[in-house]
Design an enzyme around this catalytic site. Sequence first.
Site, PDB file in Angstrom:
ATOM      1  N   LYS A 192       3.963   8.869  -3.791  1.00  0.00           N
ATOM      2  CA  LYS A 192       4.744   8.659  -4.472  1.00  0.00           C
ATOM      3  C   LYS A 192       4.389   7.421  -5.441  1.00  0.00           C
ATOM      4  O   LYS A 192       4.102   6.377  -4.991  1.00  0.00           O
ATOM      5  CB  LYS A 192       6.192   8.188  -3.633  1.00  0.00           C
ATOM      6  N   GLU A 268      -1.113  -2.919   1.930  1.00  0.00           N
ATOM      7  CA  GLU A 268      -1.826  -3.830   1.290  1.00  0.00           C
ATOM      8  C   GLU A 268      -0.731  -4.639   0.460  1.00  0.00           C
ATOM      9  O   GLU A 268      -0.164  -3.977  -0.613  1.00  0.00           O
ATOM     10  CB  GLU A 268      -2.804  -3.011   0.257  1.00  0.00           C
ATOM     11  N   CYS A 302      -2.795  -8.195  -7.263  1.00  0.00           N
ATOM     12  CA  CYS A 302      -2.549  -8.776  -6.114  1.00  0.00           C
ATOM     13  C   CYS A 302      -3.835  -9.850  -5.891  1.00  0.00           C
ATOM     14  O   CYS A 302      -3.511 -10.896  -5.160  1.00  0.00           O
ATOM     15  CB  CYS A 302      -2.582  -7.900  -5.037  1.00  0.00           C
ATOM     16  N   GLU A 401       4.214 -15.361  -4.955  1.00  0.00           N
ATOM     17  CA  GLU A 401       3.464 -14.489  -5.854  1.00  0.00           C
ATOM     18  C   GLU A 401       4.361 -14.364  -7.093  1.00  0.00           C
ATOM     19  O   GLU A 401       5.589 -13.672  -7.005  1.00  0.00           O
ATOM     20  CB  GLU A 401       2.987 -13.214  -4.974  1.00  0.00           C
TER      21      GLU A 401
END
Length: 498
Positions: A192, A268, A302, A401
Amino acid sequence: MIQLPTGIQLQEKTLAFLAKTQHLFMGGEWTAPAEGQYFPTLNPANAEVLAEIPLATSPDIDQAVAAARHAFQNHWHPKIKPAKRSQLIHKLADLMQRDLPILMELETLDNGKPLNKAKYDVLGAINHFRYYAGWATKIEGTTIPVDGHKLVYTLREPLGVVGLIIPWNFPLMMAAWKLAPALACGNCCVLKPAEQTPLSALYLCNLIQEAGFPAGVVNVVTGPGVPTGEAISQHMDIDKVSFTGSTVVGRKIMTAAASSNLKKVSLELGGKSPNVIFADADLKAVSQSALWSSFYNTGQECTLGSRLYVERPVYEEFITKLKEQAEQLSIGNGLTNPDLGPVVSQKQLDRVLNYIQVGQNEGAELITGGERCTGALSDGYFLHPTIFGHTNDDLQVVQEEIFGPVVVVSPFDKPEEAISRANHTRYGLAAAVWTQDISKAHRFAQATQAGTVWINGYDLFDPAVPFGGHKESGIGAEMGRSAIDLYTQEKSVWVNLK
Ligand code: NAI
Ligand code: MG
């Protein structure tokens, strides 16, 4: 008709692909979604709708999983030998190389990134497929000496059907990071892509078909996290989910796995990686690198070094230079190859602008940027690269983040201080240190709680090198030999020789 910057033309094949009605790819067939729903994918450079994309719901996921299961039992491991799997993966890489310009354009249109950076991504994805094509023939078990007249050996077997849920920041590369090892190990896949960037994965299905993979080995379902991603993570006949994305969703995936069939999970997740610069570093090299490790991919990566720590004697000089360089970065439509494209969506733009406001409210010093771009760029999701100075590691903009072109910078005085501040985060994805002193560098590498540490460099990757998050940045490492463990399970076989 796609709006293009003056003087830019797209490949005929890109235009033809965009003009087609898009379908789900299941069991080797192109299928309309069961409930007939579609959603738009936009070009973040101008908010134009590029295509209507099928929205897969639970019955579609059932169909994709059934196709994958059928393929796994009848047409893939162990029916097709490892050398043949290797050949098919190489063939896919060849076709991606052939269609490089199309894949680059789709990636730029859908995600917004500069075309020359999209090229790195596609080439990186190709490299990844080739690296794991090599592994297909090298997945081995062991023999284990035990007491008595016994022979014990282990088999390393594929898991079966794997669900692969990927984000929008490196769409094709993330697909490759998961598909390549999953296929090399003999699994069948339900992939996906992110709802913001489904185009390159859908195009890839054509190449998967052309390469000659048996029907159902790779299935692609498109749609948002809910219902599409959720239906994957809750599915009773998916053996594993591999996910890259936010920590919030990572937790949901683990919960869904725990409350369904205890499928294996690898994650992750996010990061807030420290980039630590000592005064004895090669400052010229550092400042160029720090610019890109702060703003590459418009900050939507990331591993980026979104927390900079600079030793006090060089702090002012460093910041002045970084500010000057940031202000000179060109910003624009990715098709014109600027330094920075837009962020991916209105949602991401709002999120980043909100963090910029939070940073100002909580007293961080806005050194440059902090605003949306105006004028010719006001239709798209463009932001000025932003630098915040601070001395408080507990600020929200230092801890969370942001995933946009925003870096926070702080001075430090002592190596031990740098290490403890670098580790003052719930994340543990990556870290970097810049110094000419090798002992200091290696001490830092040992003391840092992160899955990857770079010394005098940043964002270095190779398909052969494991990459994964410590702490809340993930579970399990991708790449290298590590990914083989993620997509196989061990079986111990005992033979009684008496
Ligand atoms: P997200 O984590 O919601 O999306 C990533 C993928 O997960 C997409 O394919 C999405 O459709 C899917 N997903 C969402 N909810 C799901 C659910 N309940 N079950 C299964 N799948 C689900 O990330 P989002 O909202 O697009 O971005 C938010 C933040 O996440 C970013 O600002 C950034 O901080 C972080 N992020 C981190 C990434 C990384 O590379 N580690 C990549 C993308 C986002
Ligand atoms: Mg898009």
